[in-house]
Design a protein around this motif. Structure first.
Motif, PDB file in Angstrom:
ATOM      1  N   TYR A 117      65.681  46.846  21.633  1.00 40.11           N
ATOM      2  CA  TYR A 117      65.361  47.725  20.508  1.00 40.11           C
ATOM      3  C   TYR A 117      64.935  46.894  19.295  1.00 40.11           C
ATOM      4  N   PHE A 118      65.642  45.798  19.083  1.00 35.24           N
ATOM      5  CA  PHE A 118      65.355  44.917  17.949  1.00 35.24           C
ATOM      6  C   PHE A 118      63.920  44.399  18.028  1.00 35.24           C
ATOM      7  N   GLU A 119      63.514  43.993  19.229  1.00 33.41           N
ATOM      8  CA  GLU A 119      62.156  43.452  19.400  1.00 33.41           C
ATOM      9  C   GLU A 119      61.103  44.525  19.163  1.00 33.41           C
ATOM     10  N   ILE A 120      61.394  45.750  19.573  1.00 32.50           N
ATOM     11  CA  ILE A 120      60.458  46.855  19.316  1.00 32.50           C
ATOM     12  C   ILE A 120      60.288  47.062  17.818  1.00 32.50           C
ATOM     13  N   VAL A 121      61.399  47.055  17.091  1.00 31.60           N
ATOM     14  CA  VAL A 121      61.346  47.250  15.637  1.00 31.60           C
ATOM     15  C   VAL A 121      60.567  46.134  14.965  1.00 31.60           C
ATOM     16  N   LEU A 122      60.845  44.877  15.353  1.00 28.54           N
ATOM     17  CA  LEU A 122      60.167  43.738  14.717  1.00 28.54           C
ATOM     18  C   LEU A 122      58.659  43.776  14.975  1.00 28.54           C
ATOM     19  N   MET A 123      58.252  44.065  16.213  1.00 27.62           N
ATOM     20  CA  MET A 123      56.826  44.113  16.524  1.00 27.62           C
ATOM     21  C   MET A 123      56.147  45.289  15.811  1.00 27.62           C
ATOM     22  N   THR A 124      56.853  46.415  15.722  1.00 26.33           N
ATOM     23  CA  THR A 124      56.296  47.576  15.023  1.00 26.33           C
ATOM     24  C   THR A 124      56.114  47.280  13.541  1.00 26.33           C
ATOM     25  N   LEU A 125      57.115  46.663  12.914  1.00 28.09           N
ATOM     26  CA  LEU A 125      57.009  46.291  11.498  1.00 28.09           C
ATOM     27  C   LEU A 125      55.845  45.336  11.272  1.00 28.09           C
ATOM     28  N   PHE A 126      55.662  44.393  12.185  1.00 19.62           N
ATOM     29  CA  PHE A 126      54.559  43.434  12.074  1.00 19.62           C
ATOM     30  C   PHE A 126      53.211  44.162  12.069  1.00 19.62           C
ATOM     31  N   LEU A 127      53.060  45.128  12.977  1.00 18.51           N
ATOM     32  CA  LEU A 127      51.784  45.842  13.070  1.00 18.51           C
ATOM     33  C   LEU A 127      51.588  46.803  11.893  1.00 18.51           C
ATOM     34  N   VAL A 128      52.650  47.461  11.432  1.00 12.73           N
ATOM     35  CA  VAL A 128      52.543  48.344  10.261  1.00 12.73           C
ATOM     36  C   VAL A 128      52.183  47.540   9.014  1.00 12.73           C
ATOM     37  N   MET A 129      52.829  46.382   8.844  1.00 17.40           N
ATOM     38  CA  MET A 129      52.525  45.499   7.715  1.00 17.40           C
ATOM     39  C   MET A 129      51.045  45.118   7.715  1.00 17.40           C
ATOM     40  N   ASN A 130      50.543  44.738   8.886  1.00 17.97           N
ATOM     41  CA  ASN A 130      49.134  44.340   8.981  1.00 17.97           C
ATOM     42  C   ASN A 130      48.190  45.525   8.801  1.00 17.97           C
ATOM     43  N   ALA A 131      48.597  46.695   9.316  1.00 22.64           N
ATOM     44  CA  ALA A 131      47.746  47.881   9.180  1.00 22.64           C
ATOM     45  C   ALA A 131      47.569  48.248   7.712  1.00 22.64           C
ATOM     46  N   ALA A 132      48.662  48.238   6.950  1.00 23.61           N
ATOM     47  CA  ALA A 132      48.582  48.546   5.517  1.00 23.61           C
ATOM     48  C   ALA A 132      47.791  47.479   4.776  1.00 23.61           C
ATOM     49  N   ASP A 133      48.032  46.218   5.143  1.00 23.85           N
ATOM     50  CA  ASP A 133      47.320  45.103   4.507  1.00 23.85           C
ATOM     51  C   ASP A 133      45.819  45.217   4.767  1.00 23.85           C
ATOM     52  N   ASP A 146      47.521  57.212  -1.949  1.00 22.85           N
ATOM     53  CA  ASP A 146      47.389  56.414  -3.162  1.00 22.85           C
ATOM     54  C   ASP A 146      47.568  54.939  -2.809  1.00 22.85           C
ATOM     55  N   TYR A 147      46.730  54.083  -3.455  1.00 27.10           N
ATOM     56  CA  TYR A 147      46.788  52.649  -3.160  1.00 27.10           C
ATOM     57  C   TYR A 147      48.187  52.086  -3.402  1.00 27.10           C
ATOM     58  N   ASN A 148      48.834  52.527  -4.427  1.00 29.98           N
ATOM     59  CA  ASN A 148      50.178  52.022  -4.732  1.00 29.98           C
ATOM     60  C   ASN A 148      51.189  52.390  -3.641  1.00 29.98           C
ATOM     61  N   THR A 149      51.007  53.570  -3.059  1.00 32.57           N
ATOM     62  CA  THR A 149      51.902  53.993  -1.972  1.00 32.57           C
ATOM     63  C   THR A 149      51.704  53.114  -0.742  1.00 32.57           C
ATOM     64  N   VAL A 150      50.429  52.829  -0.421  1.00 34.89           N
ATOM     65  CA  VAL A 150      50.134  51.968   0.735  1.00 34.89           C
ATOM     66  C   VAL A 150      50.661  50.554   0.482  1.00 34.89           C
ATOM     67  N   ALA A 151      50.479  50.074  -0.755  1.00 35.79           N
ATOM     68  CA  ALA A 151      50.986  48.741  -1.102  1.00 35.79           C
ATOM     69  C   ALA A 151      52.501  48.690  -0.972  1.00 35.79           C
ATOM     70  N   LEU A 152      53.170  49.790  -1.350  1.00 31.79           N
ATOM     71  CA  LEU A 152      54.628  49.850  -1.223  1.00 31.79           C
ATOM     72  C   LEU A 152      55.043  49.809   0.249  1.00 31.79           C
ATOM     73  N   ILE A 153      54.300  50.544   1.083  1.00 36.69           N
ATOM     74  CA  ILE A 153      54.594  50.531   2.525  1.00 36.69           C
ATOM     75  C   ILE A 153      54.418  49.120   3.082  1.00 36.69           C
ATOM     76  N   GLU A 154      53.339  48.451   2.651  1.00 38.79           N
ATOM     77  CA  GLU A 154      53.083  47.072   3.125  1.00 38.79           C
ATOM     78  C   GLU A 154      54.212  46.148   2.710  1.00 38.79           C
ATOM     79  N   ARG A 155      54.681  46.260   1.463  1.00 41.20           N
ATOM     80  CA  ARG A 155      55.761  45.398   0.962  1.00 41.20           C
ATOM     81  C   ARG A 155      57.092  45.687   1.685  1.00 41.20           C
ATOM     82  N   ILE A 156      57.370  46.978   1.904  1.00 44.77           N
ATOM     83  CA  ILE A 156      58.608  47.341   2.605  1.00 44.77           C
ATOM     84  C   ILE A 156      58.594  46.775   4.020  1.00 44.77           C
TER      85      ILE A 156
END
Length: 441
Positions: A157-173, A204-214
């Motif tokens: 489960y941990f690995e799924i979360v880490l890989m998902t966060l990596f892809l979400v971070m990159n998607a927002a970026d 909103d750009y600020n919302t996407v930036a917040l998602i990327e930072r989180i």
């Protein structure tokens, strides 16, 4: 505000690596509780073993499906974490994608990381299905229940979360780069996360930036938590597989280590010029000698490292003829019990300020029963099957030696055989004068 983020990041980083260092120190201390053994010979062969088995995964792929999936997870997780270096530098200095100046090469790296992240997700989900839906025999065996069973699922489960966060971070970026948002200069290629970046359209750009930072913060914190979870998990083999394969026994599997004390006594008996009654030098400061092992402190440090390295994959138990025929012995349980007892001894030492206080327990009897170890056929099937060269048989033989030579608690058939060897020079009950009669038949 930026400086506060950097300071907070440094604190989180220091806490993560600091706690990891404490666990590593405890791990080394516990392993050193074992007796000394020389495993520093033939460094060339040892390096070859490590490269072939730990790095090359040569024994893992003997079972092609699980072996191939494991290589994906292993390679993907290690390679993806190369980007950890950039995250750490960005976090400390407040930069963003510092290595973006490498241009096309950087795009190649990030693109490769994303493809590997997707493959890791596929492999991990497959592992979850094998464990919890298909329920392969070695994953639902009676010795794998409670924490060991849950631990395997937690890490997936941990690995799924880490890989998902990596892809979400990159998607927002990637989305913020495409719309020219401040501080998001074009850097990297996003072949996988780019497919989901459309979910940010209209936000909103600020919302996407917040998602990327989180996602960025959760990703780095998740890696630090995962790193410190290793000590409590079967996944400690990620770190220990390399030294474990390096220090593995290079001698033929059928060759057992002689007990030095017994060897010296036999040599004394066979030397016609030796005085068997001569006083032997005694070291008054030495601990009382013991034949075999009854507790973890009687084992050698390589055996204790074996216990910490065990992946709990069950290949050893599924290859064990004693277990297959319904006997109580499970080589996997031998290693898990050894680790559990070693951890208990370590906590005892911590509690008593660096000194072990007898707790009335031992590895033999309280964790491993005589019935288990006498079921072993010494076939070395478990040793051959282990993907990281763990040797459960060496522990079984040391426990047996203690029962025989310290407790005189061998099975009746074995006691009879040993008495015949001692009295007649052969396993059979006849006079020594008759032992060569077979040649006249």
């Amino acid at each position: 505000m930026g400086y506060i983020d950097n300071i907070l990041f440094v604190i989180v980083l220091a806490a993560g690596f600091g706690y990891f260092a404490i666990n590593v120190k405890k791990l080394i201390r516990n392993i050193k509780l074992g007796k000394d053994i020389d495993r520093y010979d033939n460094p060339g062969a040892r390096l070859g073993n490590m490269a072939l088995i730990a790095l090359g995964q040569s024994k893992m792929v003997k079972r092609p499906v699980s072996g191939f999936l494991h290589i994906i997870v292993y390679a993907g997780f290690v390679i993806i974490n190369i980007e950890l270096l950039e995250i750490i530098i960005d976090g400390i200095f407040g930069t963003h994608r510092l290595f973006g100046f490498m241009g096309g090469f950087y795009s190649f790296l990030i693109g490769s990381f994303e493809i590997l992240a997707f493959l890791v997700l596929f492999a991990v989900i497959t592992f979850l299905i094998r464990r919890n839906v298909i329920k392969l025999w070695r994953f639902v065996h009676s010795d794998l229940k409670g924490w060991p069973k849950n631990d395997a699922n937690y890490i997936l489960y941990f690995e799924i979360v880490l890989m998902t966060l990596f892809l979400v971070m990159n998607a927002a970026d990637g989305y913020l780069q495409s719309v020219g948002a401040d501080h998001y200069a074009k850097a990297g290629a996003f072949p996988v996360s780019g497919l989901i970046s459309g979910i940010f359209e209209g936000m909103d750009y600020n919302t996407v930036a917040l998602i990327e930072r989180i996602a960025w913060w959760l990703h780095i914190i998740g890696i630090l938590v995962f790193m410190n979870y290793l000590y409590y998990s079967k996944h400690l083999h990620i770190l220990l597989a390399f030294p474990n394969t390096y220090f593995a026994n290079l001698k033929p599997k059928g060759k057992f280590r002689n007990n030095e004390t017994v060897t010296n006594e036999v040599k004394l008996m066979m030397d016609p010029n030796a005085d068997p009654f001569a006083a032997q030098p005694v070291d008054e400061n030495a601990a009382p000698s013991k034949f075999g092992a009854s507790d973890v402190q009687d084992l050698n440090w390589v055996q204790l490292m074996n216990a910490y390295t065990c992946t709990e994959c069950g290949r050893c138990t599924s290859s064990c003829p004693a277990n297959i025929t319904g006997k109580k012995l499970s080589p996997r349980k031998i290693m898990m019990d050894t680790r559990d007892r070693l951890e208990e001894v370590g906590r005892n030492i911590d509690k008593n300020k660096g000194t072990f206080v007898d707790d009335g327990k031992t590895l033999l009897f309280d964790y491993i029963t005589p019935e288990e170890i006498w079921a072993c056929t010494t076939c070395n099937g478990c040793v051959e099957a282990c993907p990281v060269n763990i040797d459960p048989l060496s522990i079984i033989m040391d426990l047996r030696q203690y029962l025989v030579m310290e407790q005189s608690a061998a099975p009746t058939e074995l006691n009879g055989m040993m008495a015949n060897v001692e009295n007649n020079g052969a396993p059979w009950q006849y006079s020594q004068m008759d032992r060569l009669n077979w040649k006249d038949e």
